[in-house]
Design an enzyme around this catalytic site. Structure first.
Site, PDB file in Angstrom:
ATOM      1  N   CYS A 123       0.623  -1.155  -0.026  1.00 20.54           N
ATOM      2  CA  CYS A 123       0.070  -0.115  -0.043  1.00 20.54           C
ATOM      3  C   CYS A 123       0.616   1.336   0.030  1.00 20.54           C
ATOM      4  CB  CYS A 123      -0.706   0.134   1.208  1.00 20.54           C
ATOM      5  SG  CYS A 123      -0.238   0.294   2.581  1.00 20.54           S
ATOM      6  N   PHE A 263      20.305  -4.990   5.243  1.00 22.95           N
ATOM      7  CA  PHE A 263      21.194  -6.005   4.769  1.00 22.95           C
ATOM      8  C   PHE A 263      21.635  -6.840   5.876  1.00 22.95           C
ATOM      9  CE2 PHE A 263      21.553  -2.790   1.228  1.00 22.95           C
ATOM     10  CZ  PHE A 263      21.195  -3.442   0.169  1.00 22.95           C
ATOM     11  N   VAL A 264      20.644  -7.242   6.834  1.00 24.44           N
ATOM     12  CA  VAL A 264      21.124  -8.188   7.981  1.00 24.44           C
ATOM     13  C   VAL A 264      21.401  -9.664   7.409  1.00 24.44           C
ATOM     14  CG1 VAL A 264      20.583  -8.796  10.368  1.00 24.44           C
ATOM     15  CG2 VAL A 264      19.894  -6.358   9.263  1.00 24.44           C
ATOM     16  N   ARG A 265      22.251  -9.774   7.092  1.00 26.09           N
ATOM     17  CA  ARG A 265      22.454 -11.310   6.540  1.00 26.09           C
ATOM     18  C   ARG A 265      23.736 -12.002   6.959  1.00 26.09           C
ATOM     19  NH1 ARG A 265      21.439  -9.211   0.163  1.00 26.09           N
ATOM     20  NH2 ARG A 265      19.398  -8.536   0.643  1.00 26.09           N
ATOM     21  N   GLY A 266      23.645 -13.258   7.147  1.00 20.94           N
ATOM     22  CA  GLY A 266      25.149 -13.873   7.882  1.00 20.94           C
ATOM     23  C   GLY A 266      25.282 -13.223   9.358  1.00 20.94           C
ATOM     24  N   ASN A 267      26.458 -12.741   9.066  1.00 20.45           N
ATOM     25  CA  ASN A 267      27.091 -12.130  10.350  1.00 20.45           C
ATOM     26  C   ASN A 267      27.462 -10.608  10.227  1.00 20.45           C
ATOM     27  OD1 ASN A 267      29.312 -12.194   8.854  1.00 20.45           O
ATOM     28  ND2 ASN A 267      30.695 -13.221  10.354  1.00 20.45           N
ATOM     29  N   LYS A 268      26.573  -9.966   9.166  1.00 18.26           N
ATOM     30  CA  LYS A 268      26.881  -8.522   8.699  1.00 18.26           C
ATOM     31  C   LYS A 268      25.681  -7.834   8.773  1.00 18.26           C
ATOM     32  CE  LYS A 268      30.875  -9.785   6.109  1.00 18.26           C
ATOM     33  NZ  LYS A 268      31.410  -9.906   4.723  1.00 18.26           N
TER      34      LYS A 268
END
Length: 277
Positions: A123, A263-268
């Site tokens: 929306c 971009f919260v992905r893996g350990n970063k």
């Protein structure tokens, strides 16, 4: 209540350099249906959503639009008995609400919200026509948090583990509300990321949990302004997303004293606003 998934037989096409192969195979897709929302007899908007947790969705939407502040202001929420499909069965796609502001001096500005709410599962900016209106909505006060980075990086995987509809369809977003200890209190899925967030916030609103201090809104999508604003209206001091953050989301989070990571992905992750613990 309508189904949340639909099963089809679809052609599966595989193309190589020399040949094209077509095989029929079963597929499961996410259901998207309209939900007409009527407030005090006024047709406020129609939003496209995945059926389920509709009353939570509407509570979250009304809070985000500044029409309510507490669940007690919604005296009645019911599906319209006359909303029937070709099979003469209730479609459960029209929801009627009676809203009475707790403060009698506060008028429901339904006209301005009604005029600008689009019909979409994504929306976007709801009920607003200018940047000034975007920034002027007043929600619960934000009490800043300093989350532990080691906790933050665990949240996307915890959210992913509870995305049961995504496992079946690959076609829905998810929103979750986490404590600062990394516990997911509630998770909702929907074809629209804004709907998923509204369902999460609406659930907590209906259970008398606002303001949502010391919590983080966790999104499987990007972090847009609208999601940061929805969090702010509920007093949620932090938002993290597996995708990117937009410029207005970053500016809004910083102005509100919120924590924001993308971009919260893996350990970063990218740290856009707020302080780390």
């Amino acid at each position: 209540m309508g189904r949340i998934t639909q099963h089809l037989q679809v052609p599966r096409v595989v193309s190589t350099e020399t040949k094209v192969f077509v095989n029929t195979r079963p597929d499961t897709i996410a259901v998207e249906e309209p939900l007409e929302i009527r407030v005090n007899g006024t047709n406020l908007t129609t939003t496209m959503r995945t059926p389920g947790h509709d009353i939570e969705l509407v509570h979250g939407l009304l809070l985000a639009e500044g029409l309510i502040r507490d669940a007690s202001e919604v005296s009645t929420a019911r599906y319209c008995a006359g909303a029937v499909g070709p099979d003469n069965q209730n479609t459960y796609n029209v929801l009627e609400l009676d809203v009475v502001p707790a403060n009698p001096r506060r008028e429901l500005n339904l006209v301005s919200v009604q005029r600008n709410l689009p019909t979409s599962s994504a929306c976007g900016v709801c009920g607003t026509t200018s940047i000034e209106q975007l920034m002027d909505k007043k929600g619960w006060p934000i009490e800043p948090i300093t989350p532990d980075p080691r906790m933050i990086i665990t949240l996307p995987e915890k959210l992913r583990e509870r995305q049961k509809m995504f496992d079946k369809t690959g076609g829905v977003h998810a929103a979750g509300l986490a404590t600062l200890d990394g516990e997911l209190l509630v998770v909702r899925e929907d074809v629209g990321r804004h709907n998923a967030a509204d369902k999460v916030i609406g659930h907590m609103l209906m259970n008398g949990r606002l303001p949502l201090r010391d919590t983080i809104l966790v999104m499987s999508s990007r972090a847009s302004f609208e999601l940061v604003q929805k969090a702010a209206m509920a007093g949620i001091p932090g938002v993290i997303a597996v995708g990117a953050a937009t410029s207005l989301a970053v500016d809004t989070a910083r102005d509100a004293g919120m924590f924001l990571a993308g971009f919260v992905r893996g350990n970063k992750f990218n740290h856009y606003a707020g302080e780390l613990g």
